[in-house]
Write an enzyme that holds these catalytic residues in place. Structure first.
Site, PDB file in Angstrom:
ATOM      1  N   GLY A 123     -25.519 105.220  51.691  1.00 27.47           N
ATOM      2  CA  GLY A 123     -25.466 104.930  50.254  1.00 27.47           C
ATOM      3  C   GLY A 123     -26.841 104.677  49.673  1.00 27.47           C
ATOM      4  CB  THR A 167     -23.707  95.980  44.121  1.00 28.79           C
ATOM      5  OG1 THR A 167     -22.410  96.228  44.691  1.00 28.79           O
ATOM      6  CG2 THR A 167     -23.540  95.150  42.861  1.00 28.79           C
ATOM      7  CB  THR A 195     -23.377  96.061  48.363  1.00 31.35           C
ATOM      8  OG1 THR A 195     -22.877  97.236  48.987  1.00 31.35           O
ATOM      9  CG2 THR A 195     -24.877  96.001  48.518  1.00 31.35           C
ATOM     10  NE  ARG A 202     -21.640 106.668  50.953  1.00 35.28           N
ATOM     11  CZ  ARG A 202     -21.882 105.488  50.390  1.00 35.28           C
ATOM     12  NH1 ARG A 202     -22.091 104.420  51.128  1.00 35.28           N
ATOM     13  NH2 ARG A 202     -21.913 105.368  49.089  1.00 35.28           N
TER      14      ARG A 202
HETATM   15  N1  ASP Z   1     -23.718 100.686  46.892  1.00 30.23           N
HETATM   16  C1  ASP Z   1     -22.983 100.571  48.121  1.00 30.23           C
HETATM   17  C2  ASP Z   1     -22.855 101.918  48.768  1.00 30.23           C
HETATM   18  O1  ASP Z   1     -22.559 102.876  48.069  1.00 30.23           O
HETATM   19  C3  ASP Z   1     -21.618 100.036  47.931  1.00 30.23           C
HETATM   20  C4  ASP Z   1     -21.572  98.682  47.285  1.00 30.23           C
HETATM   21  O2  ASP Z   1     -22.385  98.376  46.389  1.00 30.23           O
HETATM   22  O3  ASP Z   1     -20.710  97.898  47.676  1.00 30.23           O
HETATM   23  O4  ASP Z   1     -22.982 102.013  49.958  1.00 30.23           O
END
Ligand code: ASP
Length: 313
Positions: free
Chosen positions: A210, A231, A180, A208
Protein backbone atom coordinates in the site's frame (compact mmCIF):
# COMPACT_ATOMS: atom_id res chain seq x y z
CA UNK A 1 16.00 27.93 14.29
CA UNK A 2 18.24 30.55 15.88
CA UNK A 3 20.94 28.93 18.01
CA UNK A 4 19.56 28.37 21.48
CA UNK A 5 16.01 29.10 20.37
CA UNK A 6 13.45 26.44 21.16
CA UNK A 7 10.80 25.36 18.77
CA UNK A 8 7.29 24.60 20.06
CA UNK A 9 6.57 20.90 20.61
CA UNK A 10 3.70 19.21 18.82
CA UNK A 11 2.64 15.64 18.10
CA UNK A 12 -0.34 13.81 16.59
CA UNK A 13 -1.19 10.14 16.09
CA UNK A 14 -3.83 8.28 14.10
CA UNK A 15 -5.20 4.77 14.29
CA UNK A 16 -6.91 4.73 10.91
CA UNK A 17 -9.98 6.30 9.34
CA UNK A 18 -13.08 5.02 7.60
CA UNK A 19 -16.82 4.69 7.40
CA UNK A 20 -17.34 4.26 11.09
CA UNK A 21 -20.80 3.80 12.52
CA UNK A 22 -21.31 5.65 15.83
CA UNK A 23 -24.09 3.14 16.64
CA UNK A 24 -21.54 0.29 16.68
CA UNK A 25 -19.25 2.16 19.03
CA UNK A 26 -20.03 0.97 22.55
CA UNK A 27 -18.79 3.09 25.45
CA UNK A 28 -16.31 0.33 26.36
CA UNK A 29 -14.92 0.15 22.86
CA UNK A 30 -14.62 3.90 22.59
CA UNK A 31 -12.87 4.08 25.95
CA UNK A 32 -10.39 1.39 24.86
CA UNK A 33 -9.56 3.24 21.61
CA UNK A 34 -9.20 6.57 23.38
CA UNK A 35 -6.98 5.04 26.04
CA UNK A 36 -4.66 3.48 23.44
CA UNK A 37 -4.48 6.67 21.40
CA UNK A 38 -3.81 8.69 24.55
CA UNK A 39 -1.04 6.32 25.65
CA UNK A 40 0.56 6.58 22.22
CA UNK A 41 0.47 10.35 21.93
CA UNK A 42 1.71 10.84 25.49
CA UNK A 43 4.59 8.41 25.02
CA UNK A 44 5.73 10.44 22.01
CA UNK A 45 5.21 13.72 23.85
CA UNK A 46 7.31 12.52 26.78
CA UNK A 47 10.17 11.98 24.35
CA UNK A 48 9.78 15.54 23.04
CA UNK A 49 9.57 17.01 26.57
CA UNK A 50 12.81 15.24 27.47
CA UNK A 51 14.51 16.94 24.52
CA UNK A 52 14.37 13.85 22.31
CA UNK A 53 14.10 14.00 18.54
CA UNK A 54 10.86 14.00 16.59
CA UNK A 55 12.04 10.73 15.04
CA UNK A 56 12.33 9.12 18.49
CA UNK A 57 8.90 10.53 19.35
CA UNK A 58 7.06 9.16 16.30
CA UNK A 59 8.75 5.77 16.68
CA UNK A 60 7.73 5.57 20.36
CA UNK A 61 4.14 6.57 19.60
CA UNK A 62 3.74 4.13 16.72
CA UNK A 63 5.21 1.26 18.74
CA UNK A 64 2.45 1.71 21.34
CA UNK A 65 -0.18 1.44 18.60
CA UNK A 66 1.59 -1.54 16.98
CA UNK A 67 1.52 -3.35 20.33
CA UNK A 68 -2.25 -2.87 20.66
CA UNK A 69 -4.54 -5.47 19.01
CA UNK A 70 -7.08 -2.69 18.31
CA UNK A 71 -5.30 -1.37 15.23
CA UNK A 72 -4.33 -2.90 11.91
CA UNK A 73 -0.57 -2.70 12.46
CA UNK A 74 1.95 -4.87 14.30
CA UNK A 75 0.08 -7.19 16.64
CA UNK A 76 -3.39 -6.40 15.23
CA UNK A 77 -2.44 -6.76 11.57
CA UNK A 78 -5.07 -8.23 9.22
CA UNK A 79 -4.73 -11.63 7.49
CA UNK A 80 -3.59 -11.83 3.87
CA UNK A 81 -4.88 -14.43 1.37
CA UNK A 82 -2.51 -17.07 2.77
CA UNK A 83 -3.62 -16.41 6.33
CA UNK A 84 -0.36 -14.61 7.10
CA UNK A 85 0.40 -11.12 8.35
CA UNK A 86 2.46 -9.04 5.94
CA UNK A 87 3.24 -5.62 7.32
CA UNK A 88 4.42 -2.34 5.81
CA UNK A 89 6.00 0.61 7.65
CA UNK A 90 8.04 3.76 7.07
CA UNK A 91 9.79 6.55 8.93
CA UNK A 92 10.97 9.85 7.52
CA UNK A 93 13.10 12.60 9.03
CA UNK A 94 12.51 16.17 7.86
CA UNK A 95 16.00 17.54 8.54
CA UNK A 96 17.73 15.58 5.74
CA UNK A 97 14.90 13.62 4.09
CA UNK A 98 16.33 10.46 5.69
CA UNK A 99 13.86 7.66 4.99
CA UNK A 100 13.57 3.98 5.88
CA UNK A 101 10.79 1.57 5.01
CA UNK A 102 9.84 -2.10 4.93
CA UNK A 103 7.14 -3.84 2.92
CA UNK A 104 5.56 -7.27 3.28
CA UNK A 105 7.49 -8.24 6.42
CA UNK A 106 6.35 -11.08 8.65
CA UNK A 107 6.86 -11.86 12.35
CA UNK A 108 8.47 -8.50 13.14
CA UNK A 109 6.97 -7.20 16.39
CA UNK A 110 7.49 -3.51 15.59
CA UNK A 111 7.88 -2.87 11.86
CA UNK A 112 8.34 0.87 12.52
CA UNK A 113 11.59 0.17 14.36
CA UNK A 114 12.78 -2.08 11.53
CA UNK A 115 12.02 0.75 9.09
CA UNK A 116 14.20 3.04 11.19
CA UNK A 117 17.04 0.49 11.11
CA UNK A 118 16.74 0.39 7.33
CA UNK A 119 17.26 4.16 7.27
CA UNK A 120 20.14 4.14 9.73
CA UNK A 121 21.98 0.92 8.97
CA UNK A 122 21.21 -0.57 5.56
CA UNK A 123 22.32 2.09 3.11
CA UNK A 124 18.92 1.67 1.42
CA UNK A 125 15.47 3.19 1.71
CA UNK A 126 12.98 0.34 1.19
CA UNK A 127 13.44 -3.39 1.85
CA UNK A 128 10.78 -5.99 1.14
CA UNK A 129 9.70 -9.53 2.01
CA UNK A 130 12.32 -12.17 2.67
CA UNK A 131 15.24 -9.77 2.35
CA UNK A 132 13.70 -7.42 4.88
CA UNK A 133 13.23 -10.38 7.23
CA UNK A 134 16.91 -11.38 6.82
CA UNK A 135 17.88 -7.82 7.65
CA UNK A 136 15.57 -7.90 10.70
CA UNK A 137 17.30 -11.06 11.85
CA UNK A 138 20.72 -9.60 11.34
CA UNK A 139 19.72 -6.47 13.27
CA UNK A 140 18.28 -8.59 16.08
CA UNK A 141 14.98 -6.72 16.12
CA UNK A 142 12.28 -8.35 18.21
CA UNK A 143 10.45 -11.17 16.41
CA UNK A 144 7.22 -12.89 17.39
CA UNK A 145 5.67 -16.17 16.25
CA UNK A 146 2.40 -16.27 14.28
CA UNK A 147 0.31 -16.82 17.43
CA UNK A 148 1.23 -13.33 18.67
CA UNK A 149 -0.48 -11.79 15.63
CA UNK A 150 -3.64 -13.93 15.88
CA UNK A 151 -6.82 -12.00 16.58
CA UNK A 152 -10.23 -13.68 16.41
CA UNK A 153 -12.03 -10.64 14.96
CA UNK A 154 -9.51 -10.27 12.14
CA UNK A 155 -9.56 -14.02 11.53
CA UNK A 156 -13.37 -13.85 11.19
CA UNK A 157 -13.01 -10.92 8.77
CA UNK A 158 -10.66 -13.03 6.66
CA UNK A 159 -12.97 -16.08 6.70
CA UNK A 160 -15.67 -13.98 5.02
CA UNK A 161 -13.51 -13.46 1.93
CA UNK A 162 -11.09 -16.39 2.14
CA UNK A 163 -10.69 -18.21 -1.20
CA UNK A 164 -12.26 -15.31 -3.15
CA UNK A 165 -10.58 -12.48 -5.03
CA UNK A 166 -12.12 -9.90 -2.69
CA UNK A 167 -9.77 -7.62 -0.82
CA UNK A 168 -11.24 -6.02 2.26
CA UNK A 169 -10.31 -3.18 4.44
CA UNK A 170 -10.14 -3.84 8.12
CA UNK A 171 -13.87 -3.69 8.85
CA UNK A 172 -16.79 -4.62 11.05
CA UNK A 173 -20.32 -5.18 9.85
CA UNK A 174 -21.57 -1.96 8.26
CA UNK A 175 -18.18 -0.36 8.70
CA UNK A 176 -15.21 0.12 6.44
CA UNK A 177 -12.18 0.92 8.47
CA UNK A 178 -8.60 1.71 7.61
CA UNK A 179 -6.81 0.67 10.80
CA UNK A 180 -3.32 1.78 9.84
CA UNK A 181 -1.44 3.77 12.48
CA UNK A 182 0.84 6.76 12.21
CA UNK A 183 2.45 9.70 13.98
CA UNK A 184 3.90 13.11 13.13
CA UNK A 185 5.93 15.36 15.43
CA UNK A 186 7.91 18.60 15.78
CA UNK A 187 10.74 18.66 18.33
CA UNK A 188 12.49 21.41 20.28
CA UNK A 189 15.19 21.66 17.61
CA UNK A 190 12.60 22.46 14.95
CA UNK A 191 12.91 19.06 13.29
CA UNK A 192 9.89 17.28 11.83
CA UNK A 193 9.35 13.52 11.46
CA UNK A 194 6.64 11.12 10.34
CA UNK A 195 6.00 7.39 10.75
CA UNK A 196 3.30 5.02 9.46
CA UNK A 197 2.70 1.29 10.04
CA UNK A 198 0.06 -1.11 8.69
CA UNK A 199 -1.02 -4.67 8.06
CA UNK A 200 -2.51 -3.50 4.75
CA UNK A 201 -5.75 -5.05 3.50
CA UNK A 202 -7.51 -8.31 4.50
CA UNK A 203 -7.03 -11.11 1.92
CA UNK A 204 -4.43 -9.12 -0.06
CA UNK A 205 -2.52 -11.19 -2.63
CA UNK A 206 0.51 -11.06 -4.86
CA UNK A 207 2.70 -9.14 -2.46
CA UNK A 208 0.37 -6.14 -2.58
CA UNK A 209 1.99 -3.06 -1.03
CA UNK A 210 0.00 0.00 0.00
CA UNK A 211 0.89 3.65 0.38
CA UNK A 212 2.14 3.48 3.99
CA UNK A 213 5.78 2.45 3.31
CA UNK A 214 6.14 4.48 0.12
CA UNK A 215 7.88 7.82 0.74
CA UNK A 216 5.68 10.66 -0.47
CA UNK A 217 2.55 8.50 -0.73
CA UNK A 218 1.59 7.51 2.83
CA UNK A 219 4.50 9.05 4.73
CA UNK A 220 6.53 12.24 4.22
CA UNK A 221 8.55 14.77 6.25
CA UNK A 222 10.49 17.82 5.17
CA UNK A 223 11.67 20.56 7.55
CA UNK A 224 10.89 23.14 4.85
CA UNK A 225 7.17 22.49 5.26
CA UNK A 226 5.54 19.65 7.17
CA UNK A 227 5.38 16.01 8.28
CA UNK A 228 2.48 13.83 7.10
CA UNK A 229 1.10 10.32 7.82
CA UNK A 230 -1.87 9.01 5.84
CA UNK A 231 -4.53 6.35 6.23
CA UNK A 232 -7.07 5.21 3.69
CA UNK A 233 -7.46 3.32 0.45
CA UNK A 234 -3.76 2.89 -0.30
CA UNK A 235 -4.08 2.58 -4.07
CA UNK A 236 -5.58 6.09 -4.29
CA UNK A 237 -3.03 7.58 -1.91
CA UNK A 238 -0.25 6.07 -4.04
CA UNK A 239 -1.70 7.53 -7.24
CA UNK A 240 -2.20 10.92 -5.62
CA UNK A 241 1.29 10.86 -4.01
CA UNK A 242 -0.81 12.29 -1.21
CA UNK A 243 1.69 13.03 1.57
CA UNK A 244 4.18 14.70 -0.76
CA UNK A 245 1.36 16.68 -2.35
CA UNK A 246 0.65 18.38 0.99
CA UNK A 247 4.32 19.38 1.10
CA UNK A 248 4.32 20.52 -2.54
CA UNK A 249 1.25 22.74 -2.11
CA UNK A 250 3.01 24.47 0.79
CA UNK A 251 6.46 24.66 -0.83
CA UNK A 252 5.49 25.71 -4.34
CA UNK A 253 2.17 27.44 -3.85
CA UNK A 254 2.70 28.92 -0.41
CA UNK A 255 -0.46 27.38 1.04
CA UNK A 256 -0.86 27.07 4.81
CA UNK A 257 -0.78 23.55 6.27
CA UNK A 258 -4.53 23.64 6.80
CA UNK A 259 -5.27 24.74 3.22
CA UNK A 260 -2.82 22.21 1.76
CA UNK A 261 -4.33 19.34 3.75
CA UNK A 262 -7.86 20.43 2.85
CA UNK A 263 -6.98 20.50 -0.86
CA UNK A 264 -5.48 16.99 -0.81
CA UNK A 265 -8.09 15.34 1.43
CA UNK A 266 -11.23 16.98 0.03
CA UNK A 267 -10.34 17.84 -3.59
CA UNK A 268 -7.56 15.59 -4.87
CA UNK A 269 -8.31 12.24 -3.23
CA UNK A 270 -12.11 11.88 -3.65
CA UNK A 271 -12.07 11.69 -7.51
CA UNK A 272 -9.58 8.77 -7.17
CA UNK A 273 -11.85 6.97 -4.66
CA UNK A 274 -9.34 8.06 -2.07
CA UNK A 275 -11.36 7.61 1.09
CA UNK A 276 -9.45 8.27 4.30
CA UNK A 277 -7.50 11.00 6.00
CA UNK A 278 -4.16 12.19 7.25
CA UNK A 279 -2.43 13.89 10.15
CA UNK A 280 0.14 16.64 9.64
CA UNK A 281 2.26 19.14 11.56
CA UNK A 282 4.17 22.13 10.21
CA UNK A 283 7.38 23.70 11.45
CA UNK A 284 5.48 26.27 13.54
CA UNK A 285 3.76 23.41 15.36
CA UNK A 286 0.31 23.77 13.76
CA UNK A 287 -1.48 20.43 13.76
CA UNK A 288 -4.09 19.40 11.19
CA UNK A 289 -6.01 16.10 11.45
CA UNK A 290 -8.47 15.84 8.57
CA UNK A 291 -10.46 13.11 6.78
CA UNK A 292 -13.13 12.73 4.10
CA UNK A 293 -15.05 9.82 5.70
CA UNK A 294 -17.12 9.55 8.87
CA UNK A 295 -14.31 9.16 11.34
CA UNK A 296 -10.62 8.88 12.10
CA UNK A 297 -9.09 7.54 15.30
CA UNK A 298 -6.82 10.37 16.35
CA UNK A 299 -5.12 12.20 19.21
CA UNK A 300 -2.77 15.15 19.53
CA UNK A 301 -0.87 17.33 21.98
CA UNK A 302 -0.38 20.86 20.71
CA UNK A 303 2.26 23.51 21.40
CA UNK A 304 0.33 24.64 24.48
CA UNK A 305 0.42 21.11 25.86
CA UNK A 306 -3.33 20.56 25.32
CA UNK A 307 -4.18 16.91 24.69
CA UNK A 308 -7.17 15.95 22.53
CA UNK A 309 -8.53 12.64 21.30
CA UNK A 310 -11.45 12.06 18.95
CA UNK A 311 -12.96 9.45 16.63
CA UNK A 312 -15.90 11.08 14.87
CA UNK A 313 -16.17 14.67 13.59
N1 ASP B 1 -3.39 2.78 3.63
C1 ASP B 1 -3.36 1.41 4.06
C2 ASP B 1 -3.08 0.51 2.89
O1 ASP B 1 -3.68 0.72 1.84
C3 ASP B 1 -4.63 0.96 4.67
C4 ASP B 1 -5.05 1.77 5.87
O2 ASP B 1 -4.85 3.00 5.91
O3 ASP B 1 -5.59 1.16 6.79
O4 ASP B 1 -2.34 -0.42 3.02
Amino acid sequence: MMPGAKSPLAIAVHGGAGTLDPALMTPDKEAAYRAALGRAVRSGHQVLLAGGSSLDAVEAAVRVLEDSPLFNAGRGSVFNAQGLHEMDAAVMRGSDLGTGAVAGVQNVKNPVSLARRVMERSGHVLLSGRGAFEFAHQQRVELEDDAYFFDQLRHDQWQEVRGTAAVRLDHSEGEKKFGTVGAVALDAHGNLAAATSTGGMTNKRWGRIGDSPVPGAGTYANNATCAVSCTGNGEAFLRAVAAHDVHALMAYKGLSLQEAVRTVVHEKLPPLDGEGGLIAVDRQGHLVLDFNCTGMYRASINAQGVEQAAIFR
